[in-house]
Design a protein around this motif. Sequence first.
Motif, PDB file in Angstrom:
ATOM      1  N   PRO A 345       7.912  10.776 -57.491  1.00 38.92           N
ATOM      2  CA  PRO A 345       9.182  11.500 -57.652  1.00 38.92           C
ATOM      3  C   PRO A 345       9.479  12.274 -56.372  1.00 38.92           C
ATOM      4  O   PRO A 345       8.578  12.553 -55.567  1.00 38.92           O
ATOM      5  CB  PRO A 345       8.910  12.429 -58.833  1.00 38.92           C
ATOM      6  CG  PRO A 345       7.435  12.637 -58.805  1.00 38.92           C
ATOM      7  CD  PRO A 345       6.850  11.339 -58.347  1.00 38.92           C
ATOM      8  N   PRO A 346      10.746  12.640 -56.143  1.00 40.09           N
ATOM      9  CA  PRO A 346      11.093  13.341 -54.896  1.00 40.09           C
ATOM     10  C   PRO A 346      10.368  14.658 -54.696  1.00 40.09           C
ATOM     11  O   PRO A 346      10.264  15.146 -53.575  1.00 40.09           O
ATOM     12  CB  PRO A 346      12.606  13.539 -55.013  1.00 40.09           C
ATOM     13  CG  PRO A 346      12.947  13.317 -56.441  1.00 40.09           C
ATOM     14  CD  PRO A 346      11.931  12.373 -56.976  1.00 40.09           C
ATOM     15  N   SER A 347       9.852  15.250 -55.763  1.00 38.41           N
ATOM     16  CA  SER A 347       9.150  16.530 -55.636  1.00 38.41           C
ATOM     17  C   SER A 347       7.735  16.380 -55.091  1.00 38.41           C
ATOM     18  O   SER A 347       7.138  17.358 -54.637  1.00 38.41           O
ATOM     19  CB  SER A 347       9.077  17.212 -57.005  1.00 38.41           C
ATOM     20  OG  SER A 347       8.393  16.373 -57.928  1.00 38.41           O
ATOM     21  N   LYS A 348       7.199  15.165 -55.127  1.00 40.10           N
ATOM     22  CA  LYS A 348       5.780  14.990 -54.817  1.00 40.10           C
ATOM     23  C   LYS A 348       5.467  15.207 -53.338  1.00 40.10           C
ATOM     24  O   LYS A 348       4.482  15.870 -52.996  1.00 40.10           O
ATOM     25  CB  LYS A 348       5.323  13.606 -55.251  1.00 40.10           C
ATOM     26  CG  LYS A 348       3.810  13.393 -55.098  1.00 40.10           C
ATOM     27  CD  LYS A 348       3.367  12.066 -55.691  1.00 40.10           C
ATOM     28  CE  LYS A 348       1.878  11.874 -55.563  1.00 40.10           C
ATOM     29  NZ  LYS A 348       1.424  10.594 -56.172  1.00 40.10           N
ATOM     30  N   LYS A 349       6.301  14.661 -52.471  1.00 40.40           N
ATOM     31  CA  LYS A 349       5.991  14.755 -51.046  1.00 40.40           C
ATOM     32  C   LYS A 349       6.001  16.194 -50.535  1.00 40.40           C
ATOM     33  O   LYS A 349       5.059  16.609 -49.845  1.00 40.40           O
ATOM     34  CB  LYS A 349       6.954  13.884 -50.240  1.00 40.40           C
ATOM     35  CG  LYS A 349       6.556  13.773 -48.777  1.00 40.40           C
ATOM     36  CD  LYS A 349       7.286  12.669 -48.066  1.00 40.40           C
ATOM     37  CE  LYS A 349       6.768  12.483 -46.652  1.00 40.40           C
ATOM     38  NZ  LYS A 349       7.428  11.358 -45.947  1.00 40.40           N
ATOM     39  N   PRO A 350       7.043  16.999 -50.815  1.00 37.39           N
ATOM     40  CA  PRO A 350       6.974  18.392 -50.336  1.00 37.39           C
ATOM     41  C   PRO A 350       5.836  19.179 -50.980  1.00 37.39           C
ATOM     42  O   PRO A 350       5.255  20.059 -50.343  1.00 37.39           O
ATOM     43  CB  PRO A 350       8.342  18.973 -50.702  1.00 37.39           C
ATOM     44  CG  PRO A 350       8.909  18.068 -51.737  1.00 37.39           C
ATOM     45  CD  PRO A 350       8.352  16.716 -51.447  1.00 37.39           C
ATOM     46  N   MET A 351       5.494  18.858 -52.239  1.00 37.76           N
ATOM     47  CA  MET A 351       4.357  19.530 -52.874  1.00 37.76           C
ATOM     48  C   MET A 351       3.075  19.194 -52.135  1.00 37.76           C
ATOM     49  O   MET A 351       2.245  20.075 -51.860  1.00 37.76           O
ATOM     50  CB  MET A 351       4.250  19.096 -54.335  1.00 37.76           C
ATOM     51  CG  MET A 351       3.117  19.757 -55.099  1.00 37.76           C
ATOM     52  SD  MET A 351       3.537  21.424 -55.634  1.00 37.76           S
ATOM     53  CE  MET A 351       4.585  21.043 -57.042  1.00 37.76           C
ATOM     54  N   LEU A 352       2.904  17.920 -51.793  1.00 34.34           N
ATOM     55  CA  LEU A 352       1.707  17.500 -51.071  1.00 34.34           C
ATOM     56  C   LEU A 352       1.654  18.138 -49.689  1.00 34.34           C
ATOM     57  O   LEU A 352       0.591  18.546 -49.218  1.00 34.34           O
ATOM     58  CB  LEU A 352       1.695  15.974 -50.960  1.00 34.34           C
ATOM     59  CG  LEU A 352       0.407  15.317 -50.456  1.00 34.34           C
ATOM     60  CD1 LEU A 352      -0.762  15.668 -51.358  1.00 34.34           C
ATOM     61  CD2 LEU A 352       0.583  13.810 -50.364  1.00 34.34           C
ATOM     62  N   THR A 353       2.809  18.260 -49.050  1.00 32.51           N
ATOM     63  CA  THR A 353       2.870  18.907 -47.735  1.00 32.51           C
ATOM     64  C   THR A 353       2.418  20.363 -47.818  1.00 32.51           C
ATOM     65  O   THR A 353       1.676  20.852 -46.961  1.00 32.51           O
ATOM     66  CB  THR A 353       4.300  18.835 -47.177  1.00 32.51           C
ATOM     67  OG1 THR A 353       4.693  17.458 -47.063  1.00 32.51           O
ATOM     68  CG2 THR A 353       4.378  19.490 -45.805  1.00 32.51           C
TER      69      THR A 353
END
Length: 819
Positions: A345-353
């Motif tokens: 989901p689009p939220s995953k990448k910034p969360m991982l960052t």
Amino acid sequence: MENFEQLGLFYLGKQYDLSRQSVEDSLVLYDSKDLTTHAVCVGMTGSGKTGLCLTLLEEAAIDGIPVIAIDPKGDIGNLLLTFPLLRAEDFLPWIDPNEAARQKLEPQQFAQKTAEQWKAGLANWGQQSDRIERFRSAVDLTIYTPGSESGVPLSLLKSFTPPPAAILQNNEAFQDRIQATVSGLLALINVDADPLTSREHILLSGIFDHFWRAGQTLEMEGLLRAIQSPPFTKLGLLDLESVFSSADRFKLSMQLNYLAASPGFANWMKGEPLDIGRLLHTASGKPRVSILSIAHLSDSERMFFVTMLLNEIVTWTRTQSGTSSLRAIIYMDEVFGYFPPTANPPSKKPMLTLLKQARAFGVVLATQNPVDLDYKGLSNTGTWFLGRLQTERDKARVLDGLAGASAAANEKFDRQSVETILSSLSNRVFLMHNVHDQQPTVFQTRWALSYLRGPLTRDQISELMHPQKSPSAPVPQAAPPVAVEDPTTIAAEKVSTVSDARPLLPPTISECFLEVSRSLPPQKSPAQKLIYRPVLMGRAKIHFTEAKSKVDFWRPVVLAAQADHVDDTDPWAASEALDIDHLGFADQPQQKCEYAELPKSFSQAGSYRGWSTELKNHLYRNQTLELLRSATFNAVSQPEENERDFRIRISQEAREQRDAEMQKLRTKYESKLATLQQQLQRAQQRVEREAAQASQATVQSAISFGSTILGALLGRKKLSATNINKTATAVRSAGRAMQQRGDVAQANESVEAVQERIDALQAQARDDANALAARYSPEEISVEAYAVRPKKTAITVDQVVLVWTPWITDGDGILQRAF
């Protein structure tokens, strides 16, 4: 009162003996610096997960650490339900009437019972009502409701502003920002778009890339136009029309237009802008706990908001300087669906960052669904709070995550022992696996300061936030306006005689014209015309320096003095500052214009040399660099740094200094305790062989006591000799063990002497910690104005020139600025 009020330590509860199913005396104090490696809290419904996380946020607030809390269920708003007087009438508006009915109690009776329960619960955990007041006064508590006016509204869709220069210059960060923005926007209209293959995603990404690189803000209306008529003709190597026809682009723009036209969309346009700095601190610099309640939103709206928020947080963290201390906490109450193991989901990448890069900002994730967490992404998470789990599958996934986290920290992981503990946990009992400690800790959570009444309704949120949305006092009637001259207009009679002939000047005198920034209105009378008025423009640089404050700052100054003041003693006294970065200059005037009369002195080259000297004198007399100073922390603000930012910066620097000194204090007492333990062991060696067992018990008790000191005072358990099922005991147990073995008199005398030294060590450690707390208390931060004056030799006048400024008559004898 128990000694849990320690610097940088969060009072989470007390150690718990699983074998006896009882709470021990030893406090569990969590070092706030450990959150810089993030944390995850997992537990089924009823495990006490929400209570633990709320106590963690309460402790952060008491320590002055700001928090951004994403609240998908409505539970985190309970942080505002704090009642220092603990009266029944305080609880009454917030109790659940249905629960009262189930207990066959009237609401007033149930409120009284709840008040007594909270009073007793706090007392049992060593907390007094003044701690509630301390929590409430330490931070500003605000509930934001994006897409709704029940709380303080947040605006997300007024515009899409370009990221700061630091992000624009980092191509990877810039593309991440675009991807997250576009993914969130498409999720809002239920378009499941892959960034690499979706033409919708690629088109919008190209549009944002074009406008943001040009420094342009995209309004919603402008975005719709750009979709229909993009600022490029190709997508990749192919023609735009063949990849994404104008008809299909129109359909996409209509989808977004329908969104904009929907009744609920207007709420996304209202409220404060989504500004991370404002969410973390108030205008005065006070730490803030910002609760972002999204329970009222649809699934697609929640995904859009969380994605945009995380994206803004990533951007903000990349613009902050590094720090070794905890700067803020980013908390998400239920991360289910936002950080899954397989989907993206689009939220995953910034969360991982954030988990990988935001080391000064503690990310805390909570969930009751362990199988929905990407444990590979959580491999760098330093602290795991594990409560009662529902299924064996949940337990297996948690153990896999712990194994990964331990491997990342180069720590051994005893899977079997941890699995045994997880099977034995009861409500409010958690296993804390912290890579910064030598071994896991089992503990029961303390009683929360806040009333845990469950999810808040929109009406309840509205009631809590009403004071922040309404003026606190009646707005006084405005005083009659004072008659002042509008600097953008001037009466025609104040303008000297005009002529259509441009005045002639000697070649040694420089002149220029300000460009007309607005079009001439339709001519309605012969009096309507463009008139150039002369002003004297001086450009200079001032170098402010001061060694003791480490000030080294250049200030450019541009002043404009009106022609009718140039013959005064100080022609620059009534001058006006010009922002030449937003003004255009030309060598020639516009056609069909007239000129105001030029004073004679403007045509004499010697006048400009005198005006240059007078400008330097004027700047020397009137220009200062206004700074702020904190004598407490020997800090001076940076040029152009406002009081809010200065207070925030020195608070963080003070926290770093405090943590560094606390580490020194910790090292100092660990070393002294190790010496005492060695002395105790040598004493035990003199005990007769048949007393070996008693000697071993005595040594164990003394070591446990040393662990208690460092755990309670310094937040570490490095010297603990107990296993994960045992907690350290106090010196009372050591005394009892000695008395039961009175035949070991010589060893008992030696141990008593060591115990006296340990008592002295404990008192000294407490005094040192209290002194450290007082020295770095936020209340000690006092700020005063501080001015740096320039030396006359540090003022450089670049030029003094004649500038013609354009004015337009409106036909009624009034001139209006045209620049």
